[in-house]
Design an enzyme around this catalytic site. Structure first.
Site, short mmCIF file in Angstrom:
data_model
loop_
_atom_site.label_atom_id
_atom_site.label_comp_id
_atom_site.label_asym_id
_atom_site.label_seq_id
_atom_site.Cartn_x
_atom_site.Cartn_y
_atom_site.Cartn_z
N HIS A 47 0.42 -0.81 0.04
CA HIS A 47 0.32 0.27 0.14
C HIS A 47 0.63 1.15 0.59
CE1 HIS A 47 -4.34 1.92 0.73
NE2 HIS A 47 -3.14 2.76 0.77
N HIS A 49 1.42 4.91 -2.22
CA HIS A 49 1.17 5.21 -3.81
C HIS A 49 2.10 6.14 -4.14
CE1 HIS A 49 -3.72 5.62 -2.20
NE2 HIS A 49 -2.83 5.60 -0.79
N PRO A 137 -3.18 7.02 -13.21
CA PRO A 137 -3.04 7.53 -14.57
C PRO A 137 -3.16 8.85 -14.63
CG PRO A 137 -3.96 5.48 -14.65
CD PRO A 137 -4.36 5.73 -13.08
N ARG A 138 -2.90 9.47 -15.04
CA ARG A 138 -2.84 11.40 -15.15
C ARG A 138 -2.53 12.25 -16.46
NH1 ARG A 138 -4.34 14.10 -11.02
NH2 ARG A 138 -3.91 12.12 -9.30
N GLY A 207 -8.73 8.25 -3.47
CA GLY A 207 -8.74 9.67 -3.71
C GLY A 207 -9.82 10.02 -1.63
N HIS A 234 -9.76 1.64 -1.52
CA HIS A 234 -9.82 2.43 0.00
C HIS A 234 -10.86 1.83 0.67
CE1 HIS A 234 -5.80 3.65 -1.61
NE2 HIS A 234 -5.65 4.33 -0.59
N GLU A 237 -12.67 5.03 5.02
CA GLU A 237 -11.44 5.94 5.59
C GLU A 237 -11.65 6.85 6.69
OE1 GLU A 237 -7.75 6.60 3.21
OE2 GLU A 237 -9.59 6.51 2.00
N ASP A 321 1.92 4.22 2.82
CA ASP A 321 0.36 4.81 2.67
C ASP A 321 1.59 5.79 1.42
OD1 ASP A 321 -2.64 4.84 2.01
OD2 ASP A 321 -1.41 7.04 2.78
C1 LIG Z 1 -5.12 7.81 3.37
N1 LIG Z 1 -4.61 8.22 2.58
C2 LIG Z 1 -4.83 8.31 1.20
N2 LIG Z 1 -6.27 8.18 1.29
C3 LIG Z 1 -6.83 7.85 -0.27
N3 LIG Z 1 -6.17 8.27 -0.88
C4 LIG Z 1 -4.92 8.63 -0.95
C5 LIG Z 1 -4.24 8.39 0.22
N4 LIG Z 1 -3.67 8.55 -0.17
C6 LIG Z 1 -3.05 9.10 -1.68
N5 LIG Z 1 -3.75 8.36 -2.37
C7 LIG Z 1 -4.48 9.02 -3.37
O1 LIG Z 1 -2.97 9.31 -4.17
C8 LIG Z 1 -2.28 10.53 -4.66
C9 LIG Z 1 -1.13 10.15 -4.76
O2 LIG Z 1 -0.80 9.35 -5.32
P1 LIG Z 1 -0.87 9.27 -6.90
O3 LIG Z 1 -0.85 10.59 -7.96
O4 LIG Z 1 -1.95 8.16 -7.40
O5 LIG Z 1 0.37 8.53 -7.55
C10 LIG Z 1 -3.26 10.78 -3.82
O6 LIG Z 1 -3.94 12.32 -5.06
C11 LIG Z 1 -4.80 10.84 -3.68
O7 LIG Z 1 -6.08 10.51 -4.44
#
Ligand SMILES: CNc1ncnc2c1ncn2[C@@H]1O[C@H](COP(=O)(O)O)[C@@H](O)[C@H]1O
Length: 422
Positions: A47, A49, A137-138, A207, A234, A237, A321
């Site tokens: 997990h 990002h 993906p962006r 998100g 997710h 939360e 995270d």
């Molecule tokens: C409590 N933690 C979380 N909960 C929900 N969404 C999360 C997050 N931590 C990160 N992101 C999601 O992942 C994106 C960043 O990585 P990427 O640009 O995609 O690689 C954030 O913009 C958010 O949408």
């Protein structure tokens, strides 16, 4: 050095509240890991990002390079937007960090590749042997980078990193604020790059948890499932999800894993446990972002629901995270779990071992991880063997075999016991 499986009786409670109520009083002994043990332990990061894992220094390097090329570039210095050491970003300040900051900086092929390599390097240096990195993906109009180009760039970085120790796979994430066609496009990209390269293994939903109506993603997740992609979501939360039955709807997407799973109900807990879903838990993130209900410790580590899940039959995968935001490495997350919840060496080793089946990688990868962890466990004097019992099952079996706590030689450890023994 610990050689015995856990022998201290633990509650077989079915409710989160019950378990959080009783604080553990297990004695401090050499059976408990130190930081060095946690760093050396071969770990699975399921997990993380991608852009949340970028170091602030790396963001600084990218920012300075941009400034040199475009002196008028007016984005704030990363060390002002995210001061060194600051980790207390709650959910209202956390999401704008990405939309207002990171995505204005990490938006070109060069910066995405550069940042991805740094992230991979850091996980590998921390003793991660299997990494599933996730990202939304962006497309970036200002640089002409398309969503597909973004995915290709990350895959290129993963392939060129090519570590023997750490194998990396990619999960493509749907943002809760995506439209249904955007979500479907993400699933299609995941299928395409799973088929072409085998490196994309699943899809996620992430998100801002206060936004969106998850019902609109039903078709996208149906397609992901039908095509054999792993599904992680997710989950729970925040306490008040934007639509009433959100958790039931998310469970109907047939996820394989759930991230966070904080604000659930008894019914939902029972359902997750009956499916033995893997729970991805991020201690520092949940504490610093103030996501936990306050019970004993004002929403601090002792209030974390790790305490509940690691004693169930559900595998628990500790995750960082967003290490770039919360500044806690995966080995530190293991150390925190062991410190706050009295998890001994064997039990800490057992966390990644028992999560192997929950990875989205294939059987060959699972076999590799099993041998890595078994070899490491043996080298480190742990009494490990190749079964995949949960901690809960281990306790049950011990009880059935008459190895209950009462029958073990018991060293007095509370003040009362010491007095009684004297
Ligand atoms: C409590 N933690 C979380 N909960 C929900 N969404 C999360 C997050 N931590 C990160 N992101 C999601 O992942 C994106 C960043 O990585 P990427 O640009 O995609 O690689 C954030 O913009 C958010 O949408």
């Amino acid at each position: 050095m610990s050689t015995a499986p856990p022998t201290v009786p633990r509650p077989e409670s079915t409710t989160l509240a019950n378990v959080i109520e009783g604080l553990d009083t297990r004695p401090e002994t050499p059976d408990f890991p130190d930081q060095d043990f946690c760093e050396r332990l071969p770990k699975l990061e399921l997990h993380a990002h991608l852009t949340g894992s970028i170091r602030r220094e790396t963001l600084g390097e990218i920012w300075r390079k941009r400034k040199e090329q475009e002196p008028d570039f007016d984005l704030e210095d990363p060390l002002v937007a995210m001061p060194p050491g600051k980790v207390d970003f709650d959910l209202t300040s956390f999401f704008p960090l990405f939309s207002k900051y990171t995505y204005n900086l990490v938006n070109s092929e060069w910066s995405v590749e550069y940042a991805t390599k740094q992230v991979l390097q850091d996980f590998e240096s921390d003793g991660v042997v299997y990494l599933e990195l996730r990202t939304i993906p962006r497309a970036f109009e200002e640089t002409g980078l398309t969503k597909e180009g973004y995915v290709q760039t990350i895959l290129k970085a993963i392939k060129s990193f090519n570590s023997e120790k750490m194998h990396t796979r990619l999960i493509l994430a749907i943002d809760r604020q995506n439209t249904p066609p955007e979500a479907m496009n993400t699933v299609e990209l995941a299928i395409k790059y799973r088929d072409e390269e085998g490196l994309v293994v699943g899809v996620d939903l992430c998100g801002n948890p206060a936004a969106g109506d998850v019902r609109i993603f039903r078709d996208a997740f149906k397609k992901a499932k039908a095509n054999g992609l792993g599904i992680t979501l997710h989950f729970a939360e925040i306490e008040r999800q934007p639509i009433k039955d959100e958790l039931d709807i998310l469970l109907s997407f047939q996820p394989d894993r759930l991230g966070h799973a904080i604000h659930t109900s008894e019914k939902v807990l029972r359902e997750i446990r009956s499916r033995k879903l893997c729970i991805e838990l991020c201690l520092s993130c949940n504490v610093y972002a103030k996501m936990l209900p306050c019970r004993h410790d004002n929403g601090s580590f002792l209030d974390h629901h790790f305490k509940y899940w690691w004693r169930t039959d559900c595998p628990v995968a500790l995750g960082t995270d967003d290490i770039g935001v919360f500044l806690s490495s995966l080995s530190n997350e293991h150390y925190l779990a062991s410190q706050h919840f009295r998890v001994n060496k064997y039990e800490l080793w057992h966390l990644p071992f028992y999560s192997i089946d929950a990875i989205f990688g294939d059987h060959i990868e699972k076999e590799r991880l099993r041998s890595v962890l078994l070899a490491w466990g043996k080298e480190n004097g742990l009494d490990v063997d190749d079964d995949s019992e949960s901690v809960n099952e281990i306790i049950r079996n011990e009880q059935e075999n008459g190895e209950s706590f009462e029958e073990q030689e018991h060293t007095p450890n509370t003040a009362e016991e010491v007095r009684a023994a004297a």
